[in-house]
Scaffold this motif. Structure first.
Motif, short mmCIF file in Angstrom:
data_model
loop_
_atom_site.label_atom_id
_atom_site.label_comp_id
_atom_site.label_asym_id
_atom_site.label_seq_id
_atom_site.Cartn_x
_atom_site.Cartn_y
_atom_site.Cartn_z
N TYR A 1 68.11 9.51 34.98
CA TYR A 1 69.40 9.53 34.28
C TYR A 1 69.55 8.35 33.32
O TYR A 1 70.42 8.36 32.44
CB TYR A 1 70.55 9.56 35.29
N GLN B 1 71.73 18.21 35.61
CA GLN B 1 73.12 18.57 35.33
C GLN B 1 73.41 20.05 35.47
O GLN B 1 74.44 20.44 35.99
CB GLN B 1 73.53 18.12 33.93
N GLU B 2 72.53 20.89 35.00
CA GLU B 2 72.75 22.33 35.02
C GLU B 2 72.12 23.01 36.24
O GLU B 2 72.30 24.20 36.44
CB GLU B 2 72.21 22.97 33.74
N GLN C 1 73.59 19.25 39.72
CA GLN C 1 74.94 19.53 39.22
C GLN C 1 75.95 18.47 39.68
O GLN C 1 76.98 18.79 40.26
CB GLN C 1 75.38 20.94 39.65
N SER C 2 75.63 17.23 39.37
CA SER C 2 76.44 16.10 39.82
C SER C 2 77.15 15.38 38.68
O SER C 2 77.49 14.21 38.80
CB SER C 2 75.57 15.12 40.61
N GLY C 3 77.34 16.06 37.57
CA GLY C 3 78.09 15.48 36.45
C GLY C 3 77.20 14.84 35.41
O GLY C 3 75.98 14.97 35.42
N SER C 4 77.87 14.12 34.51
CA SER C 4 77.17 13.44 33.41
C SER C 4 76.37 12.26 33.95
O SER C 4 76.54 11.85 35.09
CB SER C 4 78.19 12.94 32.38
N ASN C 5 75.54 11.70 33.08
CA ASN C 5 74.76 10.52 33.48
C ASN C 5 75.69 9.37 33.87
O ASN C 5 75.42 8.66 34.83
CB ASN C 5 73.83 10.09 32.35
N LEU D 1 77.20 10.08 37.28
CA LEU D 1 76.16 9.88 38.29
C LEU D 1 75.92 8.38 38.51
O LEU D 1 75.84 7.92 39.66
CB LEU D 1 74.87 10.58 37.88
N ASN E 1 68.86 13.40 36.77
CA ASN E 1 70.12 14.15 36.73
C ASN E 1 69.83 15.59 36.30
O ASN E 1 69.53 15.85 35.15
CB ASN E 1 71.11 13.49 35.78
#
Length: 182
Positions: free
Chosen positions: A59, A135-136, A111-115, A118, A133
């Motif tokens: 990330y 994300q998707e 799927q834990s959000g933006s950098n 995170l 990360n």
């Protein structure tokens, strides 16, 4: 057999027989639990894709080469999420394993959000492990991940073990050690 006869038979049991009966029952239920747990774990474990993406970016933008890491020694890949309640119990264990520095540990936050989100989470929890990360959730999907937390052990760029759920530190260390031998 009448109820009175049954009560008398039970009353006649010696303490030794009662204890033996309890031990047998506990062992039987324990064995059933282990068999069912192992079957479910095997069914839900991640599956290595035919052409896995093993060159990733964490990330923070640093390159993470799982193939190179796993050539040196077995590497643990830990799929988790900031939203996963079970992961709140397992991530501190992964943090300890990573801090011990005996084996490479790479985590994939699904799927834990933006950098930035995170990074805030990792800082708040004081987690120091290397994190990619996802994300998707594409990496997790590629590995046919079904549940978090999930774990993969790679050796020489190939998956040697896959597992899910709560794993104690000793179990992960043992699995990594076994992967280094076989």
């Amino acid at each position: 057999m009448t109820t009175d006869t049954l009560k008398k038979d039970i009353a006649k049991q010696t303490p030794k027989k009662k204890i033996l009966s309890i031990v047998k029952t506990v062992l039987l239920y324990g064995l059933m639990f282990v068999v069912i747990y192992t079957a479910v774990n095997w069914w839900r474990q991640p599956v290595m894709p035919a052409n896995p993406q093993l060159q990733l970016m964490d990330y923070q933008g640093q390159a993470v080469d799982l193939t190179a890491l796993s050539h040196e020694q077995p590497t643990l890949v830990y799929f988790w999420g900031t939203w996963c309640s079970v992961c709140s119990f397992t991530s501190p264990t992964i943090n300890k394993l990573a801090a011990a520095n005996n084996y490479p540990v790479v985590t994939i936050a699904v799927q834990s959000g933006s950098n930035q989100e995170l990074q805030n989470y990792l800082t708040e929890k004081d987690f120091k492990f290397t994190t990619v990360n996802d994300q998707e959730g594409y990496i997790f999907d590629d590995w046919q991940g079904q549940v978090t937390p999930s774990y993969v052990i790679l050796k020489d760029g190939e998956m040697t073990q896959g597992l899910t759920g709560i794993q104690p530190l000793w179990s992960l260390k043992l699995r990594l050690w076994l992967s280094s031998i076989f």
